[in-house]
Design a protein around this motif. Structure first.
Motif, mmCIF file in Angstrom:
data_model
loop_
_atom_site.group_PDB
_atom_site.id
_atom_site.type_symbol
_atom_site.label_atom_id
_atom_site.label_comp_id
_atom_site.label_asym_id
_atom_site.label_seq_id
_atom_site.Cartn_x
_atom_site.Cartn_y
_atom_site.Cartn_z
ATOM 1 N N UNK A 100 0.791 -1.225 0.000
ATOM 2 C CA UNK A 100 0.000 0.000 0.000
ATOM 3 C C UNK A 100 0.826 1.279 0.000
ATOM 4 N N UNK A 101 2.145 1.173 0.077
ATOM 5 C CA UNK A 101 2.986 2.376 -0.034
ATOM 6 C C UNK A 101 4.281 2.031 -0.754
ATOM 7 N N UNK A 102 4.152 1.677 -2.010
ATOM 8 C CA UNK A 102 5.271 1.258 -2.859
ATOM 9 C C UNK A 102 5.799 2.503 -3.582
ATOM 10 N N UNK A 103 7.027 2.917 -3.250
ATOM 11 C CA UNK A 103 7.618 4.125 -3.844
ATOM 12 C C UNK A 103 8.459 3.786 -5.075
ATOM 13 N N UNK A 104 8.770 4.799 -5.841
ATOM 14 C CA UNK A 104 9.726 4.648 -6.943
ATOM 15 C C UNK A 104 11.140 4.954 -6.457
ATOM 16 N N UNK A 105 11.346 6.112 -5.830
ATOM 17 C CA UNK A 105 12.661 6.486 -5.306
ATOM 18 C C UNK A 105 12.497 6.922 -3.858
ATOM 19 N N UNK A 106 13.277 6.316 -2.966
ATOM 20 C CA UNK A 106 13.245 6.671 -1.553
ATOM 21 C C UNK A 106 14.649 7.045 -1.104
ATOM 22 N N UNK A 107 14.805 8.291 -0.689
ATOM 23 C CA UNK A 107 16.072 8.767 -0.143
ATOM 24 C C UNK A 107 15.965 8.741 1.369
ATOM 25 N N UNK A 108 16.802 7.931 2.022
ATOM 26 C CA UNK A 108 16.714 7.726 3.453
ATOM 27 C C UNK A 108 17.525 8.725 4.247
ATOM 28 N N UNK A 109 17.546 8.527 5.560
ATOM 29 C CA UNK A 109 18.271 9.424 6.451
ATOM 30 C C UNK A 109 19.764 9.405 6.152
ATOM 31 N N UNK A 110 20.382 10.552 6.439
ATOM 32 C CA UNK A 110 21.825 10.712 6.256
ATOM 33 C C UNK A 110 22.261 10.514 4.809
ATOM 34 N N UNK A 111 21.394 10.897 3.891
ATOM 35 C CA UNK A 111 21.757 10.873 2.472
ATOM 36 C C UNK A 111 21.319 12.188 1.835
ATOM 37 N N UNK A 112 22.029 12.579 0.787
ATOM 38 C CA UNK A 112 21.663 13.778 0.038
ATOM 39 C C UNK A 112 21.911 13.545 -1.444
ATOM 40 N N UNK A 113 20.890 13.767 -2.232
ATOM 41 C CA UNK A 113 21.039 13.741 -3.688
ATOM 42 C C UNK A 113 21.295 15.162 -4.171
ATOM 43 N N UNK A 114 22.407 15.362 -4.856
ATOM 44 C CA UNK A 114 22.638 16.664 -5.484
ATOM 45 C C UNK A 114 21.551 16.961 -6.496
ATOM 46 N N UNK A 115 21.154 15.924 -7.222
ATOM 47 C CA UNK A 115 20.148 16.142 -8.263
ATOM 48 C C UNK A 115 19.348 14.869 -8.503
ATOM 49 N N UNK A 156 16.000 20.039 11.993
ATOM 50 C CA UNK A 156 17.300 20.667 12.212
ATOM 51 C C UNK A 156 17.768 21.427 10.971
ATOM 52 N N UNK A 157 16.916 21.561 9.983
ATOM 53 C CA UNK A 157 17.313 22.219 8.740
ATOM 54 C C UNK A 157 17.941 21.284 7.733
ATOM 55 N N UNK A 158 17.919 19.994 8.011
ATOM 56 C CA UNK A 158 18.510 19.011 7.102
ATOM 57 C C UNK A 158 17.473 18.566 6.068
ATOM 58 N N UNK A 159 17.968 18.116 4.910
ATOM 59 C CA UNK A 159 17.066 17.650 3.870
ATOM 60 C C UNK A 159 17.794 16.656 2.984
ATOM 61 N N UNK A 160 17.068 16.063 2.015
ATOM 62 C CA UNK A 160 17.593 14.916 1.270
ATOM 63 C C UNK A 160 17.854 15.161 -0.210
ATOM 64 N N UNK A 161 17.402 16.279 -0.756
ATOM 65 C CA UNK A 161 17.650 16.524 -2.179
ATOM 66 C C UNK A 161 17.892 18.009 -2.395
ATOM 67 N N UNK A 162 18.909 18.347 -3.157
ATOM 68 C CA UNK A 162 19.232 19.747 -3.441
ATOM 69 C C UNK A 162 18.441 20.256 -4.643
ATOM 70 N N UNK A 163 18.483 19.542 -5.761
ATOM 71 C CA UNK A 163 17.732 19.904 -6.958
ATOM 72 C C UNK A 163 16.830 18.729 -7.347
ATOM 73 N N UNK A 164 15.554 19.024 -7.542
ATOM 74 C CA UNK A 164 14.608 18.039 -8.067
ATOM 75 C C UNK A 164 13.945 18.629 -9.295
ATOM 76 N N UNK A 165 13.975 17.890 -10.395
ATOM 77 C CA UNK A 165 13.368 18.344 -11.648
ATOM 78 C C UNK A 165 12.491 17.211 -12.170
ATOM 79 N N UNK A 166 11.175 17.438 -12.182
ATOM 80 C CA UNK A 166 10.227 16.487 -12.770
ATOM 81 C C UNK A 166 9.521 17.216 -13.902
#
Length: 753
Positions: A581-596, A621-631
């Motif tokens: 019931x919650x099948x994702x395509x892309x999951x970015x977990x804790x302590x990770x960052x995608x530049x793009x 804490x101001x932390x996040x997982x993706x810097x640039x997202x383009x869809x």
């Protein structure tokens, strides 16, 4: 037993009085410890070439100016500290040179510390020709310094520091003891190499002092260094003390600014900022009293607000030391700013930061912005600044600056590579013509390469043909090297294991109608350290997947990932992710960052979860997982969750992202699953820059945008909504109407906003 180089020792004895200086070659930690325990002024301990693993080198003693105690490598760069290693220096007149830290991290709070203990701090000592390359703690949010500078009159010169990925200042000058204040340190001719986006506060490259000790002078000289692509956060240099001089440094495509954050009477002169048009590149941010900013050159900077080419801030009346002391008695003179987006006054003005600059001068500056773009802006009262002799070449200016001399003038490049007016009438405006621009060859070490540009997918040139079948894809991916392209023929590929990916790999199919990937595990790809993935021209089908909590086509592993990653999809079709019931395509977990993350010209259908989930850092804490997202230019049908769930919480203002573009997509029945906790077909929380444009949305939940800290810029325009509720727009901190710009959006029967 220590190996004595007798011939060298005899030669030293012949010319040294009264003691006989020795050169001692050591081949193991035990030999080093024995030599260090007996070292005297004039002695040199030579570390044998090779790898020194898990070695905490400590050197202290009473050297002299004419006879220092020296620790060096047998050959420059041949001694490599790996594993959990560190260096601590105490005593007087100690010199360390020729070492490399790579392939590990410090077990302590610093890789190099100019103190052995709080009571044994280095003075009159030097670290030179030392490399620290990627020597970062595995957890990106575990903090340390690479260099902690204590004591008095120490010099750090001609070193190479590059690739810090975890939280904490790369280089910190510490003032937490009386012995370390008014220190007279020199930080010169170093190469500060790329520091990737941290996605959190704590990504400064250089900090001098802290807010707690900002009322003290440091009197540190920072001169002739190169800061190359140092983009950890909004402050490249954070000066949090008084009496410092920043002279002749060069900043290359570095995001953020040299920030006079706390402390008074600092001098910033003859520095060169070359942004190259890169996002968020800035110059100098001025706060506090008695600051001098003169003779600097800035070109190609694209930052605004806190990262403007020049930002003069508003302060807090009677400010505590950890907030913003108002600008007073600043002298900002003879600076050149060309081809740059913004010069900003009264930055940060709000109910708290209400104290405008006073007693200050802004004179003889040459200013040229971007054509048709607002250039000189004021967000408050500028009457406390005296303006004279400034010339604006290009760019629109606020009415407060209407009296500035303006008009186009011809500029030409001088031998130093910088632009100057050809008309001698402007010789007294802007930076000096004899300004020296320190080069990459002048800084760091000449025996260790400086990092080049980040490689694109497919850079290796190797194309590996992969045939359809069971297990063929997993075998090919796990044997691929950085930059390889896997060419997938038409047919079905059945993957019976989650594929671990630790390299930069591209998969090219024969078209989404011809090449299909099926997988029997909860995930198809697991991104690990160094893993980056591009998918092109293929389909992914969830028909064989098990019903497992946390299913995701692509996900990061359970362990922290130091490096920033990229994920791209182009011409990809993803379907049938409904077993859970919650099948994702892309999951970015804790302590990770995608530049793009980039998704273009793709289609997604019958998916129970979220397309891009980047919402794991929920501690605010101001932390996040993706810097640039383009869809862009993609289609979404029967998607249970939002097409993107992006979360950045808290009140921290030290970072630039996330930056999101959602454009020219078709959404049909998106977000309607009862498990969708975001209440939206698109959920952007704390996103700093968002452009949501030209999307067609039908039968879906509304777009939801939540603004938090800072001055977020959200533009929602030219979207068509049918059978979809009104936009959900929230402000959590700002008091007033939501700050999103809404234009030409159509709802059902033609109502717009």
């Amino acid at each position: 037993m220590n190996t004595r180089l007798s011939l060298v020792a005899v030669m030293v004895c012949a010319i040294s009085t009264p003691a006989c200086a020795e050169r001692i070659l050591v081949t193991s930690p035990s030999e080093y410890a024995a030599a260090a325990s007996e070292v005297e002024a004039g002695d040199t301990i030579v570390l044998a070439s090779g790898e020194w693993r898990d070695f905490e080198l400590v050197i202290t003693g009473d050297g002299r100016a004419d006879a220092p105690i020296t620790v060096t490598g047998e050959e420059p760069g041949s001694v490599v500290f790996t594993g959990q290693s560190s260096l601590r220096i105490g005593g007087e007149h100690v010199v360390v040179s020729g070492l490399v830290f790579r392939g590990g991290y410090s077990p302590r709070g610093e890789v190099i510390a100019f103190r052995v203990s709080p009571t044994d701090q280095a003075s009159n000592s030097r670290v030179t020709q030392v490399v620290i390359d990627g020597f970062s703690k595995p957890d990106r949010y575990e903090s340390d310094y690479w260099v902690g500078l204590y004591g008095q009159n120490n010099r750090f010169d001609h070193n190479h520091l590059s690739g810090k990925t975890n939280k904490g200042v790369t280089f910190a000058v510490r003032l937490d003891s009386a012995e370390s204040r008014e220190n007279g340190h020199r930080i010169e001719y170093n190469y500060f190499g790329p520091r990737p986006v941290l996605g959190s506060n704590g990504g400064e490259t250089l900090r001098i002092g802290t807010s707690r000790y900002s009322m003290f002078n440091s009197n540190t000289l920072v001169a002739h260094n190169v800061f190359d692509r140092t983009g950890g956060e909004v402050e490249i240099i954070s000066s949090k003390s008084g009496g410092n001089v920043f002279r002749g440094n060069v900043f290359l495509r570095s995001r953020g600014t040299l920030t006079l954050r706390h402390g008074d009477n600092n001098v910033v002169e003859e520095n060169v900022f070359l942004g190259g048009g890169a996002d968020y590149t800035g110059g100098i941010r001025v706060i506090n009293r008695g600051q001098t900013v003169r003779g600097n050159y800035m070109e190609g900077l694209r930052g605004e607000a806190f990262s403007s080419a020049l930002a003069i801030m508003n302060g807090v009346p009677n400010s505590p030391v950890n907030r913003y002391v108002e600008v007073a008695n600043a002298r900002i003179e003879n600076n050149t700013i060309v081809d740059s987006r913004r010069v900003a006054f009264n930055v940060g003005a709000d109910e708290e930061r209400s104290a405008a600059p006073s007693g200050s001068t802004f004179a003889n500056n040459l200013l040229s912005g971007l054509h048709g773009v607002s250039f000189l802006e004021a967000y408050g009262d500028v009457s406390g600044i005296t303006f004279s002799g400034n010339h604006v070449v290009q760019g629109s200016v606020a009415e407060e600056f209407a009296s500035f001399d303006s008009g186009p003038i011809e500029l030409e490049r001088a031998e130093n590579g910088l632009l100057y007016p050809t008309d001698p009438a402007f010789s007294s405006v802007g930076a000096a013509r004899d300004l020296k621009v320190v080069s990459l060859d002048d800084v760091g070490v000449d025996w260790y390469p400086k990092p080049g540009e980040r490689e694109a997918f497919g850079w290796s040139g190797r194309v590996i043909e992969v045939a359809p079948g069971q297990g063929t894809l997993a075998e090919a991916v796990m044997s691929a090297k950085d930059g390889d392209v896997l060419k997938l023929a038409a047919g079905e590929y059945v993957v019976d294991r989650s594929i671990p990916l630790g390299a930069t790999v591209a998969l090219q199919g024969d078209g989404a109608e011809a090449t299909t990937l099926l997988f029997t595990r909860p995930s198809l790809f697991e991104l690990r350290e160094g893993g980056e993935l591009k998918l092109e021209g293929l389909a992914i089908d969830g028909a064989l997947t098990p019903d497992s909590v946390g299913n995701s086509v692509i996900r990061t592993g359970i362990f922290p990932i130091q490096s920033n990653m990229r994920v791209e999809m182009d011409g990809v079709a993803v379907r049938g992710l409904t077993v859970n019931k919650s099948f994702n395509v892309l999951t970015l977990g804790k302590n990770t960052l995608a530049d793009r993350v980039s998704i273009r010209r793709s289609s997604f259908a019958d998916i129970s979860g979220t397309i891009v989930s980047a919402a794991a850092e929920t501690e605010d804490y101001g932390q996040y997982n993706v810097e640039y997202l383009d869809i862009s230019e993609s289609a979404f049908a029967r998607i249970g969750g939002p097409i993107a769930n992006i979360y950045r919480g808290g009140r921290d203002e030290s970072t630039f992202g996330p930056n999101v573009t959602i454009a020219r997509n078709a959404l049909d029945d998106v977000g309607n699953a009862p498990t969708n906790g975001t209440s939206g077909s698109l959920h952007l929380h704390g996103v700093q820059i968002a452009n949501v444009a030209e999307n067609a949305v039908a039968g879906s939940l509304p777009f939801r945008v939540v603004h938090t800290v800072g001055t977020p810029k959200t533009r929602i325009s030219n979207n068509l909504f049918k059978g979809t509720g009104p936009l959900i727009l929230e402000e959590l901190i700002f008091e007033g109407e939501h700050r999103a710009t809404l234009t030409d959006n159509q709802f059902d029967a033609g109502g717009g906003s």
